[in-house]
Design a protein around this motif. Structure first.
Motif, short mmCIF file in Angstrom:
data_model
loop_
_atom_site.label_atom_id
_atom_site.label_comp_id
_atom_site.label_asym_id
_atom_site.label_seq_id
_atom_site.Cartn_x
_atom_site.Cartn_y
_atom_site.Cartn_z
N GLY A 123 0.82 -1.21 0.00
CA GLY A 123 0.00 0.00 0.00
C GLY A 123 0.85 1.25 0.00
O GLY A 123 1.92 1.29 0.58
N ILE A 124 0.36 2.26 -0.69
CA ILE A 124 1.01 3.56 -0.72
C ILE A 124 -0.06 4.59 -0.39
O ILE A 124 -1.10 4.65 -1.05
CB ILE A 124 1.60 3.87 -2.11
N TYR B 263 -8.83 -3.01 1.21
CA TYR B 263 -8.65 -1.56 1.15
C TYR B 263 -7.32 -1.21 0.49
O TYR B 263 -7.24 -0.26 -0.29
CB TYR B 263 -8.74 -0.94 2.54
N CYS B 264 -6.27 -1.97 0.81
CA CYS B 264 -4.96 -1.73 0.19
C CYS B 264 -5.07 -1.88 -1.33
O CYS B 264 -4.58 -1.03 -2.07
CB CYS B 264 -3.91 -2.70 0.72
N GLN B 265 -5.73 -2.94 -1.77
CA GLN B 265 -5.88 -3.18 -3.21
C GLN B 265 -6.79 -2.16 -3.88
O GLN B 265 -6.57 -1.78 -5.02
CB GLN B 265 -6.42 -4.59 -3.44
N LYS C 3 -3.08 1.89 -4.26
CA LYS C 3 -2.22 1.56 -5.38
C LYS C 3 -1.57 2.85 -5.89
O LYS C 3 -2.09 3.94 -5.65
CB LYS C 3 -3.03 0.90 -6.50
N PRO C 4 -0.43 2.75 -6.59
CA PRO C 4 0.23 3.97 -7.09
C PRO C 4 -0.69 4.88 -7.89
O PRO C 4 -0.65 6.10 -7.73
CB PRO C 4 1.36 3.42 -7.96
N GLU C 5 -1.57 4.31 -8.70
CA GLU C 5 -2.47 5.16 -9.49
C GLU C 5 -3.49 5.89 -8.61
O GLU C 5 -3.94 6.97 -8.95
CB GLU C 5 -3.17 4.37 -10.61
N ASP C 6 -3.85 5.31 -7.45
CA ASP C 6 -4.74 5.99 -6.52
C ASP C 6 -4.05 7.20 -5.91
O ASP C 6 -4.65 8.25 -5.73
CB ASP C 6 -5.20 5.05 -5.40
#
Length: 152
Positions: free
Chosen positions: A17-18, A112-114, A118-121
């Motif tokens: 997660g980011i 929630y992480c998925q 994500k980087p695009e989120d």
């Protein structure tokens, strides 16, 4: 009050997660604690799901001018995510699920992480950032390499 933001990369249950983290610095900073919250959604007992506000004693109650934002990004927030405290929740549903059914809680965290981390989120939340100085974890390790996303 100044506002900056940064990125938090995690391991453990939140691995992969980011999150974009919002930090508001009061005029009396560093003598008064910053306000810290997650911009993209995270499922955690000590993080309000709607506002992203963080319930963390070291920031909210025991802040010291000896602490700085490096402590927040490298120590306080990772410790919060690794060791949630369901007895002092901002997200009562997450706290109850964690205490009642740990595997189901862990599955929801991963969902929630998925779905949100994500980087695009994180790139999508870039449009929400303030025009004030941008703070990122990359500044702490003196790297010229970007953390995630494409250059603006």
């Amino acid at each position: 009050m100044d506002q900056v933001s940064g990125l938090l990369l995690m391991t453990g249950l939140y691995q992969g997660g980011i999150w974009r983290v919002r930090v508001e610095l009061p005029d009396a900073y560093p003598y008064k604690s910053p306000s810290i919250g997650f911009v993209n959604k995270i499922y955690h007992p000590n993080v309000d799901e709607m506002s992203g506000s963080v319930c963390l004693d070291v920031i909210n109650q025991t802040w010291s001018p000896m602490f700085d934002l490096v402590n927040a990004f490298e120590v306080f927030l990772p410790q919060l995510l690794l060791y949630p405290n369901p007895s002092d929740p901002l997200n009562g549903e997450a706290a109850a699920l964690m205490m009642r059914d740990r595997p189901a809680y862990e599955q929801k965290v991963k969902e929630y992480c998925q779905k949100y981390a994500k980087p695009e989120d994180v790139d999508a939340t870039q449009g929400d950032k303030s025009s004030d100085e941008e703070l990122s974890e990359a500044e702490y390790d003196s790297s010229d390499e970007p953390l995630v996303g494409k250059p603006d």
